[in-house]
Design a protein around this motif. Structure first.
Motif, PDB file in Angstrom:
ATOM      1  N   GLN A 179      39.951  55.695  70.406  1.00  0.00           N
ATOM      2  CA  GLN A 179      39.143  55.910  71.603  1.00  0.00           C
ATOM      3  C   GLN A 179      38.438  57.260  71.548  1.00  0.00           C
ATOM      4  N   ARG A 180      39.119  58.281  71.041  1.00  0.00           N
ATOM      5  CA  ARG A 180      38.495  59.601  70.873  1.00  0.00           C
ATOM      6  C   ARG A 180      37.316  59.510  69.904  1.00  0.00           C
ATOM      7  N   ALA A 181      37.481  58.744  68.819  1.00  0.00           N
ATOM      8  CA  ALA A 181      36.400  58.562  67.852  1.00  0.00           C
ATOM      9  C   ALA A 181      35.230  57.812  68.484  1.00  0.00           C
ATOM     10  N   ILE A 182      35.514  56.807  69.310  1.00  0.00           N
ATOM     11  CA  ILE A 182      34.451  56.069  70.023  1.00  0.00           C
ATOM     12  C   ILE A 182      33.696  57.012  70.942  1.00  0.00           C
ATOM     13  N   ASP A 183      34.419  57.787  71.729  1.00  0.00           N
ATOM     14  CA  ASP A 183      33.786  58.731  72.661  1.00  0.00           C
ATOM     15  C   ASP A 183      32.909  59.730  71.909  1.00  0.00           C
ATOM     16  N   SER A 184      33.395  60.223  70.780  1.00  0.00           N
ATOM     17  CA  SER A 184      32.614  61.161  69.963  1.00  0.00           C
ATOM     18  C   SER A 184      31.390  60.489  69.373  1.00  0.00           C
ATOM     19  N   ALA A 185      31.540  59.255  68.934  1.00  0.00           N
ATOM     20  CA  ALA A 185      30.412  58.513  68.359  1.00  0.00           C
ATOM     21  C   ALA A 185      29.316  58.309  69.400  1.00  0.00           C
ATOM     22  N   GLU A 186      29.698  57.898  70.591  1.00  0.00           N
ATOM     23  CA  GLU A 186      28.708  57.661  71.637  1.00  0.00           C
ATOM     24  C   GLU A 186      28.061  58.965  72.095  1.00  0.00           C
ATOM     25  N   ALA A 187      28.824  60.043  72.145  1.00  0.00           N
ATOM     26  CA  ALA A 187      28.255  61.354  72.487  1.00  0.00           C
ATOM     27  C   ALA A 187      27.286  61.818  71.400  1.00  0.00           C
ATOM     28  N   THR A 188      27.608  61.545  70.143  1.00  0.00           N
ATOM     29  CA  THR A 188      26.730  61.905  69.027  1.00  0.00           C
ATOM     30  C   THR A 188      25.416  61.150  69.120  1.00  0.00           C
ATOM     31  N   ILE A 189      25.479  59.867  69.411  1.00  0.00           N
ATOM     32  CA  ILE A 189      24.264  59.055  69.538  1.00  0.00           C
ATOM     33  C   ILE A 189      23.402  59.569  70.682  1.00  0.00           C
ATOM     34  N   LYS A 190      24.012  59.879  71.817  1.00  0.00           N
ATOM     35  CA  LYS A 190      23.251  60.396  72.956  1.00  0.00           C
ATOM     36  C   LYS A 190      22.638  61.756  72.632  1.00  0.00           C
ATOM     37  N   THR A 217      33.584  48.677  72.425  1.00  0.00           N
ATOM     38  CA  THR A 217      34.890  48.743  73.082  1.00  0.00           C
ATOM     39  C   THR A 217      35.959  49.140  72.075  1.00  0.00           C
ATOM     40  N   LEU A 218      37.115  49.460  72.590  1.00  0.00           N
ATOM     41  CA  LEU A 218      38.260  49.752  71.732  1.00  0.00           C
ATOM     42  C   LEU A 218      38.561  48.543  70.850  1.00  0.00           C
ATOM     43  N   SER A 219      38.482  47.365  71.428  1.00  0.00           N
ATOM     44  CA  SER A 219      38.730  46.135  70.665  1.00  0.00           C
ATOM     45  C   SER A 219      37.720  45.959  69.534  1.00  0.00           C
ATOM     46  N   ASP A 220      36.434  46.216  69.818  1.00  0.00           N
ATOM     47  CA  ASP A 220      35.390  46.139  68.776  1.00  0.00           C
ATOM     48  C   ASP A 220      35.719  47.083  67.621  1.00  0.00           C
ATOM     49  N   ALA A 221      36.077  48.301  67.977  1.00  0.00           N
ATOM     50  CA  ALA A 221      36.356  49.316  66.957  1.00  0.00           C
ATOM     51  C   ALA A 221      37.595  48.956  66.138  1.00  0.00           C
ATOM     52  N   LYS A 222      38.629  48.472  66.804  1.00  0.00           N
ATOM     53  CA  LYS A 222      39.848  48.112  66.079  1.00  0.00           C
ATOM     54  C   LYS A 222      39.577  46.964  65.110  1.00  0.00           C
ATOM     55  N   THR A 223      38.758  46.015  65.507  1.00  0.00           N
ATOM     56  CA  THR A 223      38.389  44.921  64.604  1.00  0.00           C
ATOM     57  C   THR A 223      37.609  45.465  63.415  1.00  0.00           C
ATOM     58  N   TYR A 224      36.631  46.321  63.676  1.00  0.00           N
ATOM     59  CA  TYR A 224      35.815  46.915  62.615  1.00  0.00           C
ATOM     60  C   TYR A 224      36.670  47.742  61.658  1.00  0.00           C
ATOM     61  N   LEU A 225      37.624  48.487  62.219  1.00  0.00           N
ATOM     62  CA  LEU A 225      38.490  49.348  61.413  1.00  0.00           C
ATOM     63  C   LEU A 225      39.656  48.588  60.776  1.00  0.00           C
ATOM     64  N   ARG A 226      39.832  47.345  61.173  1.00  0.00           N
ATOM     65  CA  ARG A 226      40.955  46.512  60.710  1.00  0.00           C
ATOM     66  C   ARG A 226      42.297  47.161  61.047  1.00  0.00           C
ATOM     67  N   VAL A 227      42.385  47.625  62.291  1.00  0.00           N
ATOM     68  CA  VAL A 227      43.614  48.249  62.785  1.00  0.00           C
ATOM     69  C   VAL A 227      44.282  47.278  63.751  1.00  0.00           C
ATOM     70  N   GLU A 228      45.550  47.016  63.512  1.00  0.00           N
ATOM     71  CA  GLU A 228      46.339  46.180  64.409  1.00  0.00           C
ATOM     72  C   GLU A 228      47.340  47.053  65.142  1.00  0.00           C
ATOM     73  N   GLY A 229      47.785  46.587  66.289  1.00  0.00           N
ATOM     74  CA  GLY A 229      48.759  47.352  67.060  1.00  0.00           C
ATOM     75  C   GLY A 229      48.082  48.438  67.882  1.00  0.00           C
ATOM     76  N   ASP A 230      48.911  49.165  68.610  1.00  0.00           N
ATOM     77  CA  ASP A 230      48.398  50.161  69.552  1.00  0.00           C
ATOM     78  C   ASP A 230      48.662  51.604  69.145  1.00  0.00           C
ATOM     79  N   GLU A 231      49.245  51.798  67.991  1.00  0.00           N
ATOM     80  CA  GLU A 231      49.660  53.129  67.563  1.00  0.00           C
ATOM     81  C   GLU A 231      48.509  54.146  67.528  1.00  0.00           C
ATOM     82  N   PHE A 232      47.326  53.693  67.128  1.00  0.00           N
ATOM     83  CA  PHE A 232      46.194  54.615  66.954  1.00  0.00           C
ATOM     84  C   PHE A 232      45.146  54.493  68.061  1.00  0.00           C
ATOM     85  N   ASN A 233      45.482  53.819  69.166  1.00  0.00           N
ATOM     86  CA  ASN A 233      44.495  53.604  70.226  1.00  0.00           C
ATOM     87  C   ASN A 233      43.859  54.896  70.727  1.00  0.00           C
ATOM     88  N   ALA A 234      44.650  55.923  70.952  1.00  0.00           N
ATOM     89  CA  ALA A 234      44.105  57.187  71.463  1.00  0.00           C
ATOM     90  C   ALA A 234      43.153  57.822  70.454  1.00  0.00           C
TER      91      ALA A 234
END
Length: 97
Positions: free
Chosen positions: A25-36, A5-22
Motif C-alpha cells: 500500500q505504501r508503494a501504491i501511494d508513492s506510485a500515485e504521488a509520483t504520477i501526480k 487497488t491493493l488487490s490489483d497490485a498484489k496480483t501484478y506482484l504475484r504476492v499472496e497473503g497479507d504479510e506485505f499489505n502495508a
C-alpha cells in the motif's frame, strides 16, 4: 479515486497473503504521488497508461524498498519514464481517438 487497488497490485506482484499489505500500500501511494507530481494530473482506473505506470512504479518501489537497486532497474526506469512522458501529454481528446 485511486489508479490501482491493493488487490490489483498484489496480483501484478504475484504476492499472496497479507504479510506485505502495508508495504504494498505504501508503494501504491508513492506510485500515485509520483504520477501526480510528474504530470500535474490525477488519473483513475479508466486510463490504461496510468494503470500500467502505477503498477510498474508500485513494483519498482516494492522490490527496492530496502534501498538497494539491481542492474535491471535502469531498464525499468526507462519504461516508467516513457509512460510518465505519455501521461504528461495525455488529453481527453487523445483518449477518445
Amino acid at each position: 479515486m485511486a489508479i490501482i487497488t491493493l488487490s490489483d497490485a498484489k496480483t501484478y506482484l504475484r504476492v499472496e497473503g497479507d504479510e506485505f499489505n502495508a508495504d504494498i500500500q505504501r508503494a501504491i501511494d508513492s506510485a500515485e504521488a509520483t504520477i501526480k507530481a510528474a504530470t500535474g494530473e490525477v488519473f483513475d482506473t479508466t486510463n490504461s497508461i496510468a494503470v500500467e505506470c502505477a503498477l510498474m512504479l508500485t513494483s519498482n518501489f516494492f522490490d527496492n524498498r530496502g534501498g538497494v537497486q539491481e542492474s535491471r532497474y535502469s531498464a525499468l526506469d526507462f519504461g516508467i519514464n516513457n509512460l510518465l512522458t505519455m501521461l504528461q501529454y495525455w488529453t481527453d481528446e487523445v483518449e477518445t481517438q
